[in-house]
Design an enzyme around this catalytic site. Structure first.
Site, PDB file in Angstrom:
ATOM      1  N   HIS A  83       0.803  -1.216   0.000  1.00 53.88           N
ATOM      2  CA  HIS A  83       0.000   0.000   0.000  1.00 53.88           C
ATOM      3  C   HIS A  83       0.842   1.274   0.000  1.00 53.88           C
ATOM      4  O   HIS A  83       1.963   1.287   0.489  1.00 53.88           O
ATOM      5  CB  HIS A  83      -0.904   0.032   1.237  1.00 53.88           C
ATOM      6  CG  HIS A  83      -1.869  -1.104   1.316  1.00 53.88           C
ATOM      7  ND1 HIS A  83      -2.374  -1.563   2.505  1.00 53.88           N
ATOM      8  CD2 HIS A  83      -2.430  -1.870   0.348  1.00 53.88           C
ATOM      9  CE1 HIS A  83      -3.207  -2.566   2.283  1.00 53.88           C
ATOM     10  NE2 HIS A  83      -3.257  -2.770   0.981  1.00 53.88           N
TER      11      HIS A  83
ATOM     12  N   LYS B 220       5.301   6.299   7.152  1.00 51.55           N
ATOM     13  CA  LYS B 220       4.787   5.465   8.238  1.00 51.55           C
ATOM     14  C   LYS B 220       5.899   5.074   9.200  1.00 51.55           C
ATOM     15  O   LYS B 220       7.035   4.843   8.778  1.00 51.55           O
ATOM     16  CB  LYS B 220       4.142   4.185   7.672  1.00 51.55           C
ATOM     17  CG  LYS B 220       2.978   4.427   6.740  1.00 51.55           C
ATOM     18  CD  LYS B 220       2.444   3.122   6.168  1.00 51.55           C
ATOM     19  CE  LYS B 220       1.270   3.381   5.241  1.00 51.55           C
ATOM     20  NZ  LYS B 220       0.740   2.128   4.656  1.00 51.55           N
TER      21      LYS B 220
ATOM     22  N   TYR C  25       0.750   1.873  13.742  1.00 47.40           N
ATOM     23  CA  TYR C  25       1.661   2.690  12.958  1.00 47.40           C
ATOM     24  C   TYR C  25       1.202   4.144  12.921  1.00 47.40           C
ATOM     25  O   TYR C  25       0.020   4.452  12.894  1.00 47.40           O
ATOM     26  CB  TYR C  25       1.845   2.145  11.543  1.00 47.40           C
ATOM     27  CG  TYR C  25       0.584   1.916  10.743  1.00 47.40           C
ATOM     28  CD1 TYR C  25       0.172   2.825   9.781  1.00 47.40           C
ATOM     29  CD2 TYR C  25      -0.177   0.771  10.948  1.00 47.40           C
ATOM     30  CE1 TYR C  25      -0.973   2.617   9.040  1.00 47.40           C
ATOM     31  CE2 TYR C  25      -1.324   0.548  10.204  1.00 47.40           C
ATOM     32  CZ  TYR C  25      -1.719   1.476   9.255  1.00 47.40           C
ATOM     33  OH  TYR C  25      -2.863   1.262   8.528  1.00 47.40           O
TER      34      TYR C  25
ATOM     35  N   ASP D 185      -6.928  -6.115  -2.103  1.00 42.51           N
ATOM     36  CA  ASP D 185      -5.500  -6.350  -2.295  1.00 42.51           C
ATOM     37  C   ASP D 185      -5.226  -7.381  -3.384  1.00 42.51           C
ATOM     38  O   ASP D 185      -4.188  -7.318  -4.054  1.00 42.51           O
ATOM     39  CB  ASP D 185      -4.850  -6.777  -0.977  1.00 42.51           C
ATOM     40  CG  ASP D 185      -4.655  -5.605  -0.017  1.00 42.51           C
ATOM     41  OD1 ASP D 185      -4.914  -4.450  -0.419  1.00 42.51           O
ATOM     42  OD2 ASP D 185      -4.252  -5.843   1.131  1.00 42.51           O
TER      43      ASP D 185
END
Length: 201
Positions: free
Chosen positions: A67, A77, A137, A175
């Site tokens: 992603h 991130k 995260y 996905d």
């Protein structure tokens, strides 16, 4: 490794930065400083995080990724595992990069407190190594559906060797349908820092 404000980090020039949280334990248990802006800046992480996210994955072999978010809402991130363990991946998708399409991987565990900084210009994914895994995260921008993007997890040109159970990968329908890297027109530009192997401990 160098230690600052309870976090240790590798001193090297790759855009991907591994960090190691230091724990202070006694008879009660332990205390850990999971984020320090000063330590992040000292490690070359010059982003402001605006949101914390957390995911739960029940099955071993759950893959979330690969992603990213496109500009103008691109996200960096800072990833850690707060329950169980994962293999965490970052793939270079910066146009013009000599390491375009290459990846690095790091094992992140709740027990060890490892973290991985993934900057803008990299696709991110992880796979769970045990059941009932939670991952937390920090991100540098909010979720923007119009900027949401990804590369399919089993892209042959990236060639990630996923540590999967015999039952295979557990994926979302979204996905499964992500494009291959060869069909991706990257909006990210190379910043002069090639991807380097992560240091071994």
């Amino acid at each position: 490794m160098q230690l600052l404000f309870g976090l240790s980090f590798a001193m090297f020039s790759s855009p991907i930065v591994p960090l190691q949280a230091r724990r202070f334990g006694d008879a009660r248990g332990w205390f850990m400083e999971t984020y320090s802006e000063a330590a992040a800046l000292a490690a070359g992480i010059e982003v402001r995080f605006v949101q914390d996210n957390q995911s739960f994955s029940a099955a071993v072999g759950t893959i979330r990724g690969l992603h990213f978010q496109r500009p103008p809402r691109a996200q960096a991130k800072l990833v850690r595992c707060v329950r169980g363990s994962i293999m965490d991946y970052a793939v270079d998708i910066r146009r013009g990069s000599p390491t375009y399409g290459r990846h690095v991987a790091a094992k992140l565990t709740a027990e060890g407190g490892e973290q991985l900084f993934v900057p803008v210009g990299f696709a991110h994914a992880f796979v769970t190594l045990e059941p009932d895994v939670e991952v937390a995260y920090k991100v540098s921008d909010v979720y923007a559906p119009d900027c949401d993007g990804g590369i399919v997890w089993n892209d042959p040109t990236i060639g990630i060797d996923w540590p999967l159970p015999e039952t295979g990968a557990v994926l979302s329908d979204k996905d499964r349908l992500l494009p291959n890297l060869v069909d991706f027109d990257s909006p990210f530009e190379y910043d002069g820092r090639p991807l380097e192997p992560l240091p071994t401990r």
